[in-house]
Design a protein around this motif. Structure first.
Motif, PDB file in Angstrom:
ATOM      1  N   ASN A   2      52.730 -59.487  10.594  1.00 46.18           N
ATOM      2  CA  ASN A   2      51.318 -60.041  10.639  1.00 46.18           C
ATOM      3  C   ASN A   2      50.270 -58.746   9.708  1.00 46.18           C
ATOM      4  N   TRP A   3      48.950 -59.189   9.861  1.00 48.41           N
ATOM      5  CA  TRP A   3      48.159 -58.264   8.975  1.00 48.41           C
ATOM      6  C   TRP A   3      47.498 -57.369  10.114  1.00 48.41           C
ATOM      7  N   HIS A   4      47.311 -56.189   9.818  1.00 47.27           N
ATOM      8  CA  HIS A   4      46.860 -55.144  10.833  1.00 47.27           C
ATOM      9  C   HIS A   4      45.654 -54.468  10.203  1.00 47.27           C
ATOM     10  N   VAL A   5      44.891 -53.886  10.781  1.00 45.53           N
ATOM     11  CA  VAL A   5      43.803 -52.578  10.395  1.00 45.53           C
ATOM     12  C   VAL A   5      44.271 -51.327  10.809  1.00 45.53           C
ATOM     13  N   TYR A   6      44.440 -50.574   9.657  1.00 47.97           N
ATOM     14  CA  TYR A   6      44.677 -49.060  10.049  1.00 47.97           C
ATOM     15  C   TYR A   6      43.529 -48.279   9.806  1.00 47.97           C
ATOM     16  N   SER A   7      43.239 -47.520  10.720  1.00 45.95           N
ATOM     17  CA  SER A   7      41.974 -46.781  10.493  1.00 45.95           C
ATOM     18  C   SER A   7      42.118 -45.289  10.829  1.00 45.95           C
ATOM     19  N   LEU A   8      41.189 -44.409  10.576  1.00 46.78           N
ATOM     20  CA  LEU A   8      41.140 -42.742  10.738  1.00 46.78           C
ATOM     21  C   LEU A   8      39.840 -42.532  10.825  1.00 46.78           C
ATOM     22  N   THR A   9      39.580 -41.645  11.945  1.00 45.27           N
ATOM     23  CA  THR A   9      38.243 -40.786  11.933  1.00 45.27           C
ATOM     24  C   THR A   9      38.685 -39.237  11.724  1.00 45.27           C
ATOM     25  N   TRP A  10      37.928 -38.985  10.692  1.00 43.82           N
ATOM     26  CA  TRP A  10      37.993 -37.417  10.449  1.00 43.82           C
ATOM     27  C   TRP A  10      36.886 -36.905  10.622  1.00 43.82           C
ATOM     28  N   ASP A  11      36.778 -35.975  11.636  1.00 45.07           N
ATOM     29  CA  ASP A  11      35.571 -35.004  11.938  1.00 45.07           C
ATOM     30  C   ASP A  11      36.078 -33.549  11.771  1.00 45.07           C
ATOM     31  N   ALA A  12      34.899 -32.652  11.771  1.00 48.03           N
ATOM     32  CA  ALA A  12      35.576 -31.482  11.742  1.00 48.03           C
ATOM     33  C   ALA A  12      36.172 -30.812  12.954  1.00 48.03           C
ATOM     34  N   ASP A  13      36.203 -31.352  13.977  1.00 45.13           N
ATOM     35  CA  ASP A  13      36.591 -31.119  15.296  1.00 45.13           C
ATOM     36  C   ASP A  13      37.900 -31.938  15.783  1.00 45.13           C
ATOM     37  N   LYS A  14      38.174 -32.818  14.847  1.00 43.46           N
ATOM     38  CA  LYS A  14      39.421 -33.802  15.361  1.00 43.46           C
ATOM     39  C   LYS A  14      39.817 -34.980  14.147  1.00 43.46           C
ATOM     40  N   ILE A  15      40.820 -35.400  14.348  1.00 43.71           N
ATOM     41  CA  ILE A  15      41.289 -36.446  13.564  1.00 43.71           C
ATOM     42  C   ILE A  15      41.822 -37.536  14.451  1.00 43.71           C
ATOM     43  N   ILE A  16      41.288 -38.675  14.277  1.00 41.23           N
ATOM     44  CA  ILE A  16      42.139 -39.643  15.362  1.00 41.23           C
ATOM     45  C   ILE A  16      42.339 -40.845  14.459  1.00 41.23           C
ATOM     46  N   TRP A  17      43.544 -41.336  14.753  1.00 36.95           N
ATOM     47  CA  TRP A  17      44.381 -42.470  14.073  1.00 36.95           C
ATOM     48  C   TRP A  17      44.197 -43.748  14.923  1.00 36.95           C
ATOM     49  N   TYR A  18      44.155 -44.865  14.433  1.00 36.64           N
ATOM     50  CA  TYR A  18      43.970 -46.172  15.115  1.00 36.64           C
ATOM     51  C   TYR A  18      44.835 -47.278  14.528  1.00 36.64           C
ATOM     52  N   LEU A  19      45.153 -48.112  15.350  1.00 40.86           N
ATOM     53  CA  LEU A  19      45.870 -49.346  14.810  1.00 40.86           C
ATOM     54  C   LEU A  19      45.078 -50.650  15.649  1.00 40.86           C
ATOM     55  N   ASP A  20      44.656 -51.383  14.615  1.00 42.61           N
ATOM     56  CA  ASP A  20      43.720 -52.475  15.423  1.00 42.61           C
ATOM     57  C   ASP A  20      42.631 -52.216  16.257  1.00 42.61           C
ATOM     58  N   GLY A  21      42.104 -51.001  15.934  1.00 43.16           N
ATOM     59  CA  GLY A  21      40.938 -50.548  16.867  1.00 43.16           C
ATOM     60  C   GLY A  21      41.413 -49.979  17.758  1.00 43.16           C
ATOM     61  N   LYS A  22      42.487 -49.758  18.150  1.00 39.45           N
ATOM     62  CA  LYS A  22      43.239 -48.962  19.538  1.00 39.45           C
ATOM     63  C   LYS A  22      43.350 -47.712  19.050  1.00 39.45           C
ATOM     64  N   GLU A  23      43.043 -46.385  19.582  1.00 42.75           N
ATOM     65  CA  GLU A  23      43.641 -45.118  19.207  1.00 42.75           C
ATOM     66  C   GLU A  23      44.889 -44.958  19.681  1.00 42.75           C
ATOM     67  N   VAL A  24      45.761 -44.511  18.619  1.00 41.04           N
ATOM     68  CA  VAL A  24      47.187 -44.276  18.875  1.00 41.04           C
ATOM     69  C   VAL A  24      47.476 -42.812  18.745  1.00 41.04           C
ATOM     70  N   TRP A  25      46.777 -41.686  18.273  1.00 42.52           N
ATOM     71  CA  TRP A  25      47.042 -40.555  18.405  1.00 42.52           C
ATOM     72  C   TRP A  25      45.903 -39.792  18.094  1.00 42.52           C
ATOM     73  N   ARG A  26      45.836 -38.516  18.277  1.00 48.82           N
ATOM     74  CA  ARG A  26      44.693 -37.734  17.786  1.00 48.82           C
ATOM     75  C   ARG A  26      45.079 -36.198  17.371  1.00 48.82           C
ATOM     76  N   HIS A  27      44.545 -35.467  16.612  1.00 48.61           N
ATOM     77  CA  HIS A  27      44.969 -33.941  16.494  1.00 48.61           C
ATOM     78  C   HIS A  27      43.492 -33.036  16.647  1.00 48.61           C
ATOM     79  N   THR A  28      43.559 -32.278  17.547  1.00 46.01           N
ATOM     80  CA  THR A  28      42.511 -31.473  17.828  1.00 46.01           C
ATOM     81  C   THR A  28      42.545 -30.068  17.730  1.00 46.01           C
ATOM     82  N   ASP A  29      43.286 -29.536  16.979  1.00 45.67           N
ATOM     83  CA  ASP A  29      43.547 -28.032  16.765  1.00 45.67           C
ATOM     84  C   ASP A  29      42.510 -27.627  15.452  1.00 45.67           C
ATOM     85  N   VAL A  30      41.345 -27.382  16.161  1.00 49.50           N
ATOM     86  CA  VAL A  30      40.097 -27.342  15.119  1.00 49.50           C
ATOM     87  C   VAL A  30      40.696 -26.257  13.980  1.00 49.50           C
TER      88      VAL A  30
END
Length: 280
Positions: free
Chosen positions: A205-233
């Motif tokens: 199926n189709w899926h939405v892959y997304s990522l938020t990249w901030d100065a203090d975190k990187i967050i990965w999402y699949l279809d709007g749901k968070e699946v992983w984050r990296h917070t080692d600033v």
């Protein structure tokens, strides 16, 4: 898709920012990220051909095509393998011989798009580059051993790190979403972190892959749901980066295609959007 400053927005990005300022209220908003966002880049691939003001069809070392020898990949990327129809971007892998670097013969061709630049354009900045933001891509990846679809970010410096892999899907294990972050530590040693998330078959199926990249975190999402984050600033990149989408064939990780791998196979993209925070 591993490869062995302050924000400066190029003219196209400035125009995009102005043209999409109304998106704060009326335009598309991220399906995953919270907060107030300003859309700085969008392509829904509705035209008859690829917008070359937004995209190029090779890595920056493009010389009548390109590949990634660092991964021992088997494809030669060609612009002919990047097409648009019915409102979709198609990156198509074919079992097709092609002459590439150093007169090597590649047994496969495929497609890549990046918001970066070609070899002949190196004095200029990348088409679209940004520091911090939210990336969202709606896509459908192909099945088959040896096929390797990816969405990722590389630095404007043209070095191999930092690298943020938003999505990697291997066609023979397509119920696994793979995400990685490659960086240099304080001692300039190469480091990598990653996570594999088991899912339904991502090729179905189709899926939405997304990522938020901030100065203090990187967050990965699949279809709007968070699946992983990296917070080692201290390890999080503050460099300008640009976006890549590609369909590799073979390589040390994906392995060679099997007799059952179907060619041609296409990696389909419905839209690509990039926002930056607009919350003060």
């Amino acid at each position: 898709m591993h490869l062995r400053q302050s924000i400066t927005i190029p003219a196209i990005l400035l125009s995009l920012c102005l043209a999409t300022s109304a998106a704060r209220a009326d335009g598309p908003v991220p399906i995953a990220a919270k907060g107030s966002w300003r859309l700085i880049f969008e392509d829904s691939f509705d035209g008859p051909e690829l917008d070359r003001e937004k995209w190029t069809t090779c890595y920056w070392w493009n010389k009548d095509g390109c590949t990634n020898l660092g991964n021992a990949e088997l494809q030669w990327y060609r612009p002919e393998n990047v097409t648009m129809s019915e409102g979709l971007l198609r990156l198509t892998a074919r079992r097709q011989k092609a002459k590439g670097i150093e007169d090597r013969t590649f047994d496969y061709t495929s497609g890549i798009v990046t918001t970066g630049r070609d070899y002949d354009e190196l004095p200029r900045p990348s088409r679209v580059r940004f520091r911090y933001g939210h990336v969202e891509v709606k896509a459908k990846v192909p099945a088959g051993k040896g096929l390797w679809a990816a969405i990722w970010l590389l630095p404007e410096t043209r070095k191999s790190r930092p690298e943020i892999d938003i999505m990697e899907v291997l066609g023979d294990s397509s119920s696994t979403l793979r995400m990685h972050y490659h960086y240099l530590d304080a001692a300039s040693e190469k480091k990598s972190v990653g996570k594999d998330v088991e899912t339904s078959d991502l090729t179905a199926n189709w899926h939405v892959y997304s990522l938020t990249w901030d100065a203090d975190k990187i967050i990965w999402y699949l279809d709007g749901k968070e699946v992983w984050r990296h917070t080692d600033v201290p390890t999080i990149s503050s460099e300008e980066m640009y976006l890549l989408l590609n369909l590799a064939v073979g390589g040390e990780w994906a392995g060679a295609p099997s007799k059952t791998t179907k060619f041609p196979s296409a990696y389909l993209v419905d839209y690509v959007r990039i926002w930056q925070r607009d919350d003060g």
